[in-house]
Design an enzyme around this catalytic site. Sequence first.
Site, PDB file in Angstrom:
ATOM      1  N   GLY A  12       0.817  -1.230   0.091  1.00  0.00           N
ATOM      2  CA  GLY A  12      -0.101  -0.064   0.075  1.00  0.00           C
ATOM      3  C   GLY A  12       0.920   1.258  -0.056  1.00  0.00           C
ATOM      4  N   ALA A  13       2.078   1.136  -0.778  1.00  0.00           N
ATOM      5  CA  ALA A  13       2.879   2.335  -0.938  1.00  0.00           C
ATOM      6  C   ALA A  13       2.524   3.455  -1.780  1.00  0.00           C
ATOM      7  CB  ALA A  13       4.284   1.815  -0.963  1.00  0.00           C
ATOM      8  N   ASN A  88       1.653  -2.536   5.372  1.00  0.00           N
ATOM      9  CA  ASN A  88       1.256  -1.013   5.699  1.00  0.00           C
ATOM     10  C   ASN A  88      -0.221  -0.858   5.016  1.00  0.00           C
ATOM     11  OD1 ASN A  88       1.040   2.119   5.717  1.00  0.00           O
ATOM     12  ND2 ASN A  88       1.046   1.653   3.568  1.00  0.00           N
ATOM     13  N   TYR A 159     -11.730  -1.516  11.896  1.00  0.00           N
ATOM     14  CA  TYR A 159     -10.142  -1.248  11.712  1.00  0.00           C
ATOM     15  C   TYR A 159      -9.579  -1.445  12.851  1.00  0.00           C
ATOM     16  CZ  TYR A 159      -6.330   1.892  11.364  1.00  0.00           C
ATOM     17  OH  TYR A 159      -5.004   2.418  11.275  1.00  0.00           O
TER      18      TYR A 159
END
Length: 253
Positions: A12-13, A88, A159
């Site tokens: 997720g960069a 991430n 979350y």
Amino acid sequence: MQLNKQTVLITGASRGLGAAIAEAFANEGANVIINYFKSKQKAEELVERLGDNAIAVQADIRDKNQVDEMVDRAVSHFGTPLSTVINNALVDFRFDPGAQKNAAELEWDNFQTQIEGTVKGSLNAVQAGLAYMKELGFGRIINIGTNLLQNPVVAYHEYTTGKAALLGFTRNMAKELGQYGITVNMVSGGLLKETDASSVTTGEVFGMVELVTPLQKATSPQELADAVLFFASPWARAVTGQNLVVDGGLVMD
């Protein structure tokens, strides 16, 4: 292993915190694998900014085959084994207190989405890199958590539950993988100012957080990225199984 010798996968960069972490590692001279799912343009723009020591590769982290293929492609590209994994990626979630479902409205699918994106995605990334790390006798796995575990300022139920599971995952992996020279830690930020995910957070919520934070400010993605660098660096070689909260002192654990 020095940071400039590492090959680092950041899931997720393409944007937000992930992009800040990618920039931090690239600035230290590491090879950086920028994983993205949908944000192809942003990922390619980031690679253009970072230069030859970065590559963007699309993969859904929930799909083991895609993750394995991504890592193999990147390792072949750089000609170096994967040494470092930063978990991430955030799947289908935004920090919008107005849109958050309450306890009566929540459905199991809401939790399932976060658990699969957080824990299953992290498991896939770790397993894709494990053989390389064992071969090196060195590995760094850093999972991105949240200070909402200790202080749920807003009840982001699904979350926070996913991140709580990730903390258990972190400590169990640390216990098993230490024998191979692999450390596993978590860095837990507060509300970051700002990322795409927090861009819908109201000024009222930011103001409330800043008011009760000792440093009187919200943490930036770059500040959290610096803590991630620490866990990957030689200075953290004796640290594993830990959860470092990086939030300006809001949570003191």
